[in-house]
Design an enzyme around this catalytic site. Structure first.
Site, short mmCIF file in Angstrom:
data_model
loop_
_atom_site.label_atom_id
_atom_site.label_comp_id
_atom_site.label_asym_id
_atom_site.label_seq_id
_atom_site.Cartn_x
_atom_site.Cartn_y
_atom_site.Cartn_z
N GLY A 90 0.83 -1.18 0.00
CA GLY A 90 0.00 0.00 0.00
C GLY A 90 0.87 1.24 0.00
N CYS A 199 5.29 10.04 -0.10
CA CYS A 199 4.11 9.42 0.52
C CYS A 199 2.83 10.22 0.24
CB CYS A 199 4.31 9.22 2.02
SG CYS A 199 5.74 8.19 2.41
#
Length: 267
Positions: A90, A199
């Site tokens: 993920g 991120c």
């Protein structure tokens, strides 16, 4: 340490291409899974977890579901001299490279127990495991490097003053066995992060131990302190193996992949 502690074998592999690191953790993941399946260890304290420690050559990685980074973006990032890989995890894009301590804890959660403040021994689930990894890094920064303003935020990772990420954390858990882990910036060239939104967090910056302390901190300086903090937080012995052990595992991984390639070529 509690009476049900299992041993953690810490392995230093040095600097490797990213895909080699993935092969190592896949190899050790299967080793832990098979040990459980075939009940190789009658005493749970003999069942080893692994803490793989390494650096990577410059690489950008994204999760498979991150569609923001097109083939054109991939080409742009590769032109900087970095690898680019879409991997089964993920999260959004991040960078790994020299000067960054990358750790892949391969832990069997079914064999992992910690003692709570009330002295009761309890099992470790997914959320608790991530919390403990964060805690190990937070205490490392505070106690070993006197960075007192480091903590968690609402965003993943470990942060300085809530705005500067010093460590990225991304754990994968399959069949109660962990893989992937964390990346702690030691003396990383932070310019690599200028080419992405790390991120996917707009308005945040990235920092390193070296930048915060204004003193050069190398990856190898962290090997023993990281092992000590994992031993403290996870309440089980962490044994940093000699490089000969790591070399043997790396050769075994390489040999098994060569055999697979030869089998594929014969098809």
């Amino acid at each position: 340490m509690n009476s049900t502690s299992t041993v953690v074998n810490a392995l230093w592999f040095g600097r490797l291409p990213y895909l080699h690191g993935l092969k190592i953790q896949d190899f050790l993941f299967e080793k832990v899974a098979k040990a459980r399946l075939f009940k190789e260890f009658t005493d749970p304290r003999q069942c080893c977890h692994y803490l793989c420690l390494l650096e990577h050559h410059p690489v950008y990685t994204v999760g498979l579901r991150d569609y923001i980074y097109t083939a054109e973006e991939e080409k742009r990032l590769k032109s900087l001299g970095a690898e680019f890989h879409r991997i089964k995890r993920g999260g959004q894009i991040t960078f790994h490279g020299p000067g960054q301590l990358v750790a892949y804890p391969i832990f069997d959660l079914k064999k992992l127990h910690v003692r709570r403040p009330d002295m009761e021994i309890t099992s470790v689930g997914a959320r608790r495991f991530v919390h403990l990894v964060e805690e190990a890094l937070i205490q490392l920064c505070k106690e070993d490097y006197s960075i007192t303003n480091v903590d968690r935020t609402d965003n993943p990772g470990v942060w300085v003053e809530g705005t500067r990420k010093i460590a990225a954390i991304g754990v994968q858990i399959r069949h109660d066995i962990t893989s992937h882990g964390f990346a702690l910036n030691c003396n990383t060239d932070l310019k690599w992060f200028d080419h992405i939104v790390p991120c996917g967090l707009e308005g945040k910056t990235v920092t390193s131990l070296t930048k915060e302390l204004k003193n050069e901190i190398r990856v190898k300086d962290l090997l023993v302190p990281v092992c000590q903090k994992f031993e403290k937080i996870f309440q089980c012995p962490v044994e940093l193996q000699d490089t000969q052990t790591s070399d043997m595992i790396y050769q075994e991984v390489t040999h098994s992949k060569e055999q697979e390639q030869q089998a594929d070529d014969k098809k």
